[in-house]
Scaffold this motif. Sequence first.
Motif, PDB file in Angstrom:
ATOM      1  N   ASP A  98       0.820  -1.210   0.000  1.00 33.91           N
ATOM      2  CA  ASP A  98       0.000   0.000   0.000  1.00 33.91           C
ATOM      3  C   ASP A  98       0.855   1.262   0.000  1.00 33.91           C
ATOM      4  N   ARG A 101       2.524   1.655  -3.412  1.00 31.38           N
ATOM      5  CA  ARG A 101       1.540   2.065  -4.427  1.00 31.38           C
ATOM      6  C   ARG A 101       1.215   3.547  -4.277  1.00 31.38           C
ATOM      7  N   HIS A 104       4.171   5.680  -5.576  1.00 29.90           N
ATOM      8  CA  HIS A 104       4.344   5.682  -7.024  1.00 29.90           C
ATOM      9  C   HIS A 104       3.185   6.375  -7.741  1.00 29.90           C
ATOM     10  N   GLU A 105       1.985   6.281  -7.188  1.00 26.97           N
ATOM     11  CA  GLU A 105       0.857   6.983  -7.808  1.00 26.97           C
ATOM     12  C   GLU A 105       1.022   8.492  -7.711  1.00 26.97           C
TER      13      GLU A 105
END
Length: 220
Positions: A98, A101, A104-105
């Motif tokens: 999590d 992610r 990187h988002e």
Amino acid sequence: MSAFRLVLARHGETESNVGGVLDSRPPGPPLTDLGRLQAEALAEELAEEPVVAVYASVATRARQTAAPLAARHGHTVEVLEGVHEVQCGELEGRSDVDALRTFHEIFGSWHTGLVSSRLPGGESGQDVLDRFLPVLEELRDRHPEGTVVLVSHGAALRLVGGWIAENVTGRAADEVLLPNTGRVVLEADTSLASGWRCVFWTGHDDIGDDQPAGAGAAGD
């Protein structure tokens, strides 16, 4: 002496890199044994460059990476404020799916121009640009000729390189991780609106026209 060239190099490997840990807060961990070998290899790869100065961020890993190169060219490492890694805030020290992610988002959104997006409790892309870009301009003013090497950090270098190099798209800067001791090489170019042109980017065969041997070692 050759015209001004700026080599932005990522530091060598750390245990946090090995474990995939988001580790941004200075001074941070030292280099691993492999990281020290990578630093020596970087010094060898740039041995023939007309290096006039070597700089590093405040992080231990950056200073240790810069040291062999500086010694090779008879310089000392000058530590600079403002060129440290993107500060991860609440994601600091995490390696779970999590957290990665989320990082990187948000980091990816910066490369589409949404630099006001902020990591939870950490920096926005604009924060990073506001502290980093003036340092690059200062280095260009300070060294009109020769090669200057700045050892910094992967995420920050990808953001900055993609932002100011007119021949690099945000998508290209985002799509490939910069490996340990990988490099983004910039030259001043007054014919471009940004004033900067990228001549080499480790991991991108189609960026720039300068392809130094030994394009960096494996790493996160």
